[in-house]
Scaffold this motif. Sequence first.
Motif, PDB file in Angstrom:
ATOM      1  N   MET A 294       0.055   2.564  -3.370  1.00  0.00           N
ATOM      2  CA  MET A 294      -1.312   3.080  -3.368  1.00  0.00           C
ATOM      3  C   MET A 294      -1.581   4.296  -2.495  1.00  0.00           C
ATOM      4  O   MET A 294      -2.709   4.782  -2.483  1.00  0.00           O
ATOM      5  N   CYS A 295      -0.589   4.744  -1.757  1.00  0.00           N
ATOM      6  CA  CYS A 295      -0.883   5.843  -0.836  1.00  0.00           C
ATOM      7  C   CYS A 295      -0.874   7.181  -1.567  1.00  0.00           C
ATOM      8  O   CYS A 295       0.167   7.659  -2.006  1.00  0.00           O
ATOM      9  N   GLY A 296      -2.051   7.770  -1.682  1.00  0.00           N
ATOM     10  CA  GLY A 296      -2.186   9.033  -2.395  1.00  0.00           C
ATOM     11  C   GLY A 296      -1.404  10.153  -1.727  1.00  0.00           C
ATOM     12  O   GLY A 296      -0.864  11.025  -2.390  1.00  0.00           O
TER      13      GLY A 296
ATOM     14  N   PHE B 189       0.843  -1.201   0.000  1.00  0.00           N
ATOM     15  CA  PHE B 189       0.000   0.000   0.000  1.00  0.00           C
ATOM     16  C   PHE B 189       0.878   1.251   0.000  1.00  0.00           C
ATOM     17  O   PHE B 189       0.701   2.152  -0.809  1.00  0.00           O
ATOM     18  N   CYS B 190       1.835   1.301   0.934  1.00  0.00           N
ATOM     19  CA  CYS B 190       2.720   2.470   1.034  1.00  0.00           C
ATOM     20  C   CYS B 190       3.491   2.682  -0.270  1.00  0.00           C
ATOM     21  O   CYS B 190       3.639   3.802  -0.742  1.00  0.00           O
ATOM     22  N   ASN B 191       3.979   1.601  -0.823  1.00  0.00           N
ATOM     23  CA  ASN B 191       4.821   1.731  -2.008  1.00  0.00           C
ATOM     24  C   ASN B 191       4.045   2.026  -3.286  1.00  0.00           C
ATOM     25  O   ASN B 191       4.617   2.538  -4.244  1.00  0.00           O
TER      26      ASN B 191
ATOM     27  N   TRP C 111       7.867  12.734   5.496  1.00  0.00           N
ATOM     28  CA  TRP C 111       6.746  12.362   6.381  1.00  0.00           C
ATOM     29  C   TRP C 111       6.677  10.849   6.562  1.00  0.00           C
ATOM     30  O   TRP C 111       6.370  10.343   7.637  1.00  0.00           O
ATOM     31  N   CYS C 112       6.950  10.121   5.470  1.00  0.00           N
ATOM     32  CA  CYS C 112       6.825   8.649   5.514  1.00  0.00           C
ATOM     33  C   CYS C 112       7.774   8.020   6.537  1.00  0.00           C
ATOM     34  O   CYS C 112       7.514   6.903   6.985  1.00  0.00           O
ATOM     35  N   THR C 113       8.837   8.714   6.915  1.00  0.00           N
ATOM     36  CA  THR C 113       9.774   8.113   7.876  1.00  0.00           C
ATOM     37  C   THR C 113       9.179   8.063   9.292  1.00  0.00           C
ATOM     38  O   THR C 113       9.624   7.270  10.111  1.00  0.00           O
TER      39      THR C 113
END
Length: 193
Positions: free
Chosen positions: A57-59, A53-55, A174-176
């Motif tokens: 599909m995450c808008g 999902f993170c890689n 932010w993802c970190t």
Amino acid sequence: MANKKKTHWYNYLWIWSIVYFALGFFNILFAWLGMIDFVLPLIFAAVFGNKWFCNNMCGRGQLFWVLGRKAKLSRRKPAPKWLSSKWFRYGFLVFFLTMFGTMIFQTYLVFSGADSLHKAIKLFWTFKVPWKQAYSGSILPDWVAQFGFGFYSLMLTSTLIGLIVMVLYKERTWCTFCPMGTMTQGICKLKAK
Ligand code: SF4
């Protein structure tokens, strides 16, 4: 010839992120749709044990990339190490879940009749912004709208924090420390054991 990566429909979900906030500006009930972004990453992690999902599909993650890299709004500087440290990531997750719990409690107060509907959003968990235009009643009970205001606040606040760190540091900083990312990573680790 250069190998061009195939694009899929889900590579454009960053557009959905913008549409989501626009819809929530006019009708707060649309905020509920953000629950998809909450539940899907956890399902992917729990069922498949990965961060697909993170890689893919995450808008929101895509939006930071599009604005940061393609629109060149990011300084693309390395973020301070503490932002991706364990204590900060888990500390932020605990804080985020506490704020989520507070939002659920506020929804409960409206549900039980102990409080009335607040047509406002709260930015950075501090600044109250009137959001009256987004709700003028519906056939649904008030607590449904109250959850919408609270959830929209959470989504907008986290996106704004993400945009700030995107400008200051790398595109997807932010993802970190994203709470969803921390939770999915934790689930994947548990599954791999
Ligand atoms: S870490 Fe958070 S913002 Fe980044 S891709 Fe995953 S869910 Fe989206």
